[in-house]
Enzyme design. Structure first.
Site: not given
Ligand code: SDX
Length: 390
Positions: A271, A328
């Protein structure tokens, strides 16, 4: 300090806007709507009452809630031309683009709800959206399964009416399942608002051009469709089903995630704000067992989800990146058990988020200070250069 909460000085500069609606503390896993903790609202309130709270700022008196309820019931019917609109989409159209198109089209039918600075028109737009969007969502579902669209029944409340329009048939009376009604009401409460998430920021940005409420919410629906945002609940079920059909142990899938194989992510985890367990996910997980037991949901997929969570929460990759289940992760399993196809999961998220979008749009229109308006940028392109003489 804002009087309600105190922020680190550094944080203040990163905030895109201010708002009095929803408060999140990502480190503590706190979520409050208008000051009320989500756990209390989940236990004691209803989606209609929470919608009123978000939009008007306080919990309604019984008579205020009754008036809000009856106004919404009286506006559920769609214009017959709009009903005909669904015929223009291909049979297997995903319901999210159908929903955003039909919501945008509302501005062509209701000229008395477009002026963002006329209180009565804003009120009409609010009631019309709360009343009609669930109907449009149900019609989009009926369109995708080739079944006839029923007319709303104003003797029913918002959630019951939506369920009857989604699953009811003209040939027989619809049997309302109180377990489904209660479960859906809870999930809609949990999705009702969430500060400046992607889709809400979109609603505010489009609205900052003084676009009407229907156009702004339609834009929010499109943002929510993204798989990194609202589309994640559909992606989670596809992920669980892939693991199930592969027969591979979840540990193997988790390794593929950690190796970042071809964009494989643990959908439903992580998140932008919560660097702790999403309080909504905690509530959903607690009720998932109870609801799935009553509805006869797919226990095997739930077991895979629980195992995935167990493995991820003890793995350094996820711990170090503060990746926890978000709202989710479990919701799709419950929606599926209710009888909704995966394509409808993000539509259900949109119905839940509607009062939040409306509340945030109204707040911005009332207080220009909170307009995100026109973001500036740092230019990183070429320095000035002249057109070559030929
Ligand atoms: C919602 O904003 C809100 O409030 C949204 C929401 C709402 O109520 O409106 O809460 C609803 O959108 C919830 C999120 C639903 N999305 C997912 O579940 C999709 C999977 N999650 C991600 O893609 C990700 O976690 C985000 C986009 C939700 C958040 O990304 P961040 O916090 O910006 O983290 P990042 O993309 O900068 O990643 C940081 C690290 C990375 O690894 P490194 O480059 O440091 O090695 O964490 C890793 C990412 O690759 N990472 C994940 C991951 N999420 C982040 N690795 C594996 N699986 C994941 N889900």
């Amino acid at each position: 300090s804002t009087g309600a909460v105190t922020y680190d000085p550094g944080f203040v500069n990163t905030a895109a806007t201010s708002s009095a609606i929803t408060y999140i503390d990502g480190d503590q896993g706190i979520l409050r709507y208008r000051g009320y903790p989500i756990e209390e609202l989940a236990e004691h309130s209803s989606f209609l009452e929470v919608s009123y709270l978000l939009i008007y700022g306080n919990l309604p008196s019984p008579s205020e809630l009754e008036k809000f309820d009856s106004r919404i019931r009286r506006h559920t019917m769609l214009h017959e031309d709009l009903k005909g609109f669904f015929g223009g989409f291909p049979r297997d159209a995903h319901p999210m683009p159908v929903l955003s198109s039909a919501v945008s089209a509302l501005s062509t039918f209701y000229q008395d709800s477009l002026d963002p600075f006329d209180d009565e028109q804003v009120e009409m737009a609010t009631i019309r959206l709360m009343a009609k969007m669930p109907v449009i969502a149900a019609y989009a579902h009926k369109k995708s399964i080739g079944q006839p669209m029923l007319y709303p029944d104003n003797s029913m409340g918002l959630v019951e009416n939506f369920l009857r329009l989604s699953f009811g048939l003209p040939a027989e009376p619809y049997e309302m399942d109180p377990v489904v009604v209660k479960a859906l009401d809870l999930l809609l409460i949990l999705h009702a608002d969430h500060e400046q998430n992607c889709s809400t920021s979109t609603v505010r940005l489009v609205g900052s051009a003084n676009a009407n409420m229907f156009a702004s919410v339609s834009a929010g629906i499109n943002a929510l469709f993204g798989p990194l945002h609202g589309g994640a609940n559909e992606a989670v079920l596809n992920m669980l089903r892939d693991i199930q059909s592969s027969g591979e142990p979840v540990e193997k899938f988790v390794e593929r995630v950690k190796n970042k194989e071809a964009g494989v992510k643990l959908m439903g985890f992580g998140h932008r704000v919560y660097k702790n367990y999403d309080p909504r996910a905690k509530i959903v997980k607690e009720t998932a067992h109870e609801i799935l037991a009553k509805l006869g949901g797919n226990d095997e997929l739930l077991d895979i989800a629980m195992r995935l969570e167990e493995v991820a929460l003890t793995d350094e990759y996820f711990i170090s990146r503060k990746l926890y289940p978000n709202v989710d992760f479990y919701t799709g399993l419950i929606y599926k058990a209710m009888g909704f196809p995966e394509k409808m999961f993000t539509v259900l998220f949109a119905i839940g988020r509607l009062p939040g979008w409306i509340a945030q749009w109204r707040e911005m229109m009332k207080d220009p200070q909170t307009k995100i308006g026109r973001p500036r940028q740092l230019y990183t392109g070429e320095p000035e250069r002249m057109y070559p003489s030929r």
